[in-house]
Design an enzyme around this catalytic site. Sequence first.
Site, PDB file in Angstrom:
ATOM      1  N   GLN A   1      -4.999  -1.842   9.353  1.00 49.35           N
ATOM      2  CA  GLN A   1      -4.839  -3.155   8.735  1.00 49.35           C
ATOM      3  C   GLN A   1      -5.455  -4.243   9.617  1.00 49.35           C
ATOM      4  O   GLN A   1      -5.185  -4.326  10.808  1.00 49.35           O
ATOM      5  CB  GLN A   1      -3.343  -3.429   8.495  1.00 49.35           C
ATOM      6  CG  GLN A   1      -3.041  -4.679   7.701  1.00 49.35           C
ATOM      7  CD  GLN A   1      -3.551  -4.638   6.257  1.00 49.35           C
ATOM      8  OE1 GLN A   1      -3.632  -3.584   5.634  1.00 49.35           O
ATOM      9  NE2 GLN A   1      -3.917  -5.792   5.726  1.00 49.35           N
TER      10      GLN A   1
ATOM     11  N   ASP B   1     -11.350   2.384   3.377  1.00 44.39           N
ATOM     12  CA  ASP B   1     -11.655   0.954   3.210  1.00 44.39           C
ATOM     13  C   ASP B   1     -13.157   0.747   2.987  1.00 44.39           C
ATOM     14  O   ASP B   1     -13.569  -0.323   2.546  1.00 44.39           O
ATOM     15  CB  ASP B   1     -11.294   0.193   4.501  1.00 44.39           C
ATOM     16  CG  ASP B   1      -9.952  -0.497   4.438  1.00 44.39           C
ATOM     17  OD1 ASP B   1      -9.575  -0.957   3.350  1.00 44.39           O
ATOM     18  OD2 ASP B   1      -9.290  -0.571   5.495  1.00 44.39           O
TER      19      ASP B   1
ATOM     20  N   LYS C   1       0.848  -1.202   0.000  1.00 37.62           N
ATOM     21  CA  LYS C   1       0.000   0.000   0.000  1.00 37.62           C
ATOM     22  C   LYS C   1       0.879   1.247   0.000  1.00 37.62           C
ATOM     23  O   LYS C   1       0.591   2.229  -0.687  1.00 37.62           O
ATOM     24  CB  LYS C   1      -0.938  -0.018   1.221  1.00 37.62           C
ATOM     25  CG  LYS C   1      -2.076  -1.009   1.044  1.00 37.62           C
ATOM     26  CD  LYS C   1      -2.827  -1.336   2.313  1.00 37.62           C
ATOM     27  CE  LYS C   1      -3.823  -2.472   2.034  1.00 37.62           C
ATOM     28  NZ  LYS C   1      -4.481  -3.005   3.208  1.00 37.62           N
TER      29      LYS C   1
END
Length: 303
Positions: free
Chosen positions: A97, A120, A53
């Site tokens: 995460q 997200d 990422k």
Amino acid sequence: MANLINGKEIAAQVKAEVAKDAEKLAEKFGATPGLAVVIVGDDPASKIYVRNKKKACEEVGFYSEEIALPEKTSQKELLNLIDTLNKRVDIDGILVQLPLPKHLNEKTIIGAISPKKDVDAFSPFNVGRVMIGEYRFSPCTPAGVMELIKSTGVEIAGKNCVVIGRSNIVGKPMAMMLLHESGTVTVCHSKTQNLQEITSKADILVSAVGKANFVTADMVKEGAVVIDVGMNHDEEGNLCGDVKFDEVEPKAGYITPVPGGVGPMTIAMLMKNTLTAAMINASVVNRAAKVNKKSNAGTENKK
Ligand code: GUN
């Protein structure tokens, strides 16, 4: 023989567009999109995802900040960090995460991220928006899958679409997004009976199970679009998907490989969401600055 869907190439195209739009944003507002990625603990797979990422942020010209916290970080410490990141104007997107260590409550942590920075699209607010089909942030993996399906030119409307897996991250939003495109959607899961009977009627089959060699040729309709979201390891430790590629590939019309299929798309869509967050943030900050200027001018006139 199936046509191979090249996720790496399509992801590169998405990222190139994001990079171009980020340049325009910088010209117009002087703003650089900023993404904070929070990782707690030492999970090796998570570390790789976070590294990828960060690399993608560099590729598209974003500012990125990795915040690596020790395994024993408390819920309160993590919530305080999220609160700080929510308030920072240089950070447009926040990603925590997953999975988190067991002592941390994932729902509470994700719910603490400002919906405006939830790139997200995992927070209940953004999940709800996906449900009603009015969303700015697309859940990254399903959004990536939609791009891959669209790249085939196969129409979704009216087709039998089968999703295997019902996770909050992939299966459920995937079903919603296919439904928004007027697919006839069936979601299969561990309690589904006659799985083969259902999947073998799918024009578009998306597998998000997390089990190597789960989807075999007898489960696939001749000419189907087969999308493999799985990220597993075979007996030799090699990365593989859910689909038994060698036997399904000759039967499918289109198929994604693993690696090089859905994986790169997830990250590309994350970049797209971060750009969207930055665009909204920049225009809000710019508008607020204009309003402040006006009201200050008003105050000065009164003096
Ligand atoms: N863990 C595995 N995939 C993801 C993802 O897309 N986002 C986050 N935050 N964690 C993950």
